[in-house]
Design an enzyme around this catalytic site. Structure first.
Site: not given
Ligand code: NAD
Ligand code: GLY
Length: 388
Positions: A127, A149, A191, A243, A253, A257, A267, A270, A274, A287
């Site tokens: 956990r 993330k 990016e 960042k 996130e 909001r 994002n 993205h 994606h 990516h």
């Protein structure tokens, strides 16, 4: 060379951590790990892949061992398509066999794929156990390693299973960029352009200026030049500061909001990116390359919806162009992209959420109701035709 230390602070637990940026830091990573983790952990499993570990694994292990750790490693197969539950299960088995306890730790040594998988398995083993990020691609230095993330891809889409789990520290050694393939540099720069587009003119201009002064075609020579290393460290530091500021203000996130400083703005590019990765089975585009196209599509859509001026869209095309050549987008079906965009996790209450631009540094989050679906379909078709 100057070392940068950026702090990311949270108002709740975990309280925060440092991101250190410099040249030649990897050989001191054992000492750094002790500072981040305290005196307790005895065991560390390095998560990496054969390519990165072959280049930097020995040095990392040696430094960790001289700091008193029992260091072993788990190597995942290289590539986005291996960022899966199956690989996560294999890593978790190794953690269990190594008897990693909650006072031990994981070190992610690699790009964003390794970082996301190492973070996710650290979040789930017992956990949650501590982990450290040592990012080795430009993309993971400026983005993926910072902010907690973590996740894996599934058949339904990208990063759909994951957890927020902050690392205890991030170590960025710019010297490892010397072995990075050109395509991966372009991907990282895309990016960075994304962060500049939503963060503000200065960040975008700094990124573009670096590319004008030090053309991407000469990167392998430049990266050995101390002046360039100084410049790129400063740029990485500016991106990490941006960042860190956004993440500190909205660590998880928040779904509710949609303001211009919510984490969702990261994002930008993205939703399309994606979808492009998914419809090409994570094989044709890195990516960051997919994000490069995503930035341009989001800019075009912003223009179509009369949100954004021509000059801002043109500036984005110009900087993406300076970042290098993106693989051609041929035989991509607009309706498949449309469907994949609607399966993205950025959707809320059945409605697509898209980050668009009112101008450079002025992101706006729109829902499906604000983005007329026929206009979106038309824009997709036109963009794919123009880019083919
Ligand atoms: P990657 O991890 O696949 O690395 C790209 C390639 O470069 C790989 O083949 C890798 O082995 C190789 N490589 C890495 N470092 C190297 C080095 N120093 N020298 C030579 N080769 C090296 O790709 P990436 O662009 O770093 O990361 C993309 C991933 O990051 C995606 O899965 C994306 O979803 C994720 N991501 C996560 C976040 C986040 O906040 N967690 C943010 C952005 C992206
Ligand atoms: N890369 C987007 C984020 O970290 O939120």
């Amino acid at each position: 060379m100057k070392r940068h230390t950026i702090k990311i602070n949270f108002s709740r637990e975990p309280s925060g951590y440092d991101i250190v940026i410099g040249d030649g830091l990897l050989s001191q990573c054992g000492e750094w790990a002790r500072k981040c983790l305290g005196k307790h952990p005895g065991k560390i499993v390095i998560v990496s892949n054969p390519r990165v570990f072959g280049l930097y694994g020995k040095q990392t292990e040696k430094s960790l061992r001289s700091a008193g750790y029992h260091a072993s490693h788990f190597l995942m197969k290289d590539g986005e398509r291996h960022k899966t539950l199956r690989t996560a299960e294999a890593a978790l088995k190794v953690f269990a066999e190594a008897k990693l306890s909650r006072t031990d730790a994981v070190v992610a040594l690699g790009g964003g794929v390794v970082g996301d998988l190492a973070g996710f398995t650290s979040a789930t083993h017992l956990r949650g156990i501590p982990y450290l990020q040592i990012p080795t691609t430009l993309l993971s230095m400026i983005d993926a390693s910072v902010g907690g993330k973590t996740g894996v891809n599934t058949a339904s889409g990208k990063n759909l299973i994951g957890a927020f789990h902050q690392p205890r520290g991030v170590l960025i050694d710019v010297s490892v960029l010397k072995t990075l393939p050109r395509r991966e540099l372009t991907a990282g720069l895309c990016e960075a352009i994304k962060q500049g587009a939503v963060g503000g003119g200065k960040l975008l201009v700094r990124t573009g200026d670096l590319l004008s002064a030090w053309p991407i075609g000469e990167f392998s020579r430049n990266i050995r030049n101390p002046n360039f290393k100084f410049e790129i460290s400063n740029l990485i530091s500016a991106h990490v500061q941006f960042k860190a500021r956004i993440v500190a203000g909205d660590p998880q996130e928040s779904a509710a909001r949609i303001d211009s400083r919510s984490r969702k703005i990261l994002n930008f590019g993205h939703t399309f990116g994606h979808a492009l990765e998914k419809v090409t089975n994570y094989k044709r585009f890195c990516h960051g390359e997919a994000v490069g196209y995503g930035i341009l599509f989001a800019a075009e859509l912003s223009k179509t919806l009369a949100l954004c001026a021509d000059k801002d869209v043109n500036l984005l095309y110009d900087v993406v162009h300076r970042a290098g050549t993106l693989p051609r987008m041929i035989n991509i079906d607009a309706s498949e992209i449309f469907q994949a965009m609607h399966a993205d996790k950025k959707n809320l209450a059945g409605s697509l959420q898209m980050v668009l631009l009112k101008g450079i540094g002025r992101p706006v989050i729109l829902t499906g109701h604000d983005v007329p679906q026929p206009a979106l379909k038309k824009a997709l078709k036109r963009f794919l035709q123009e880019m083919a």
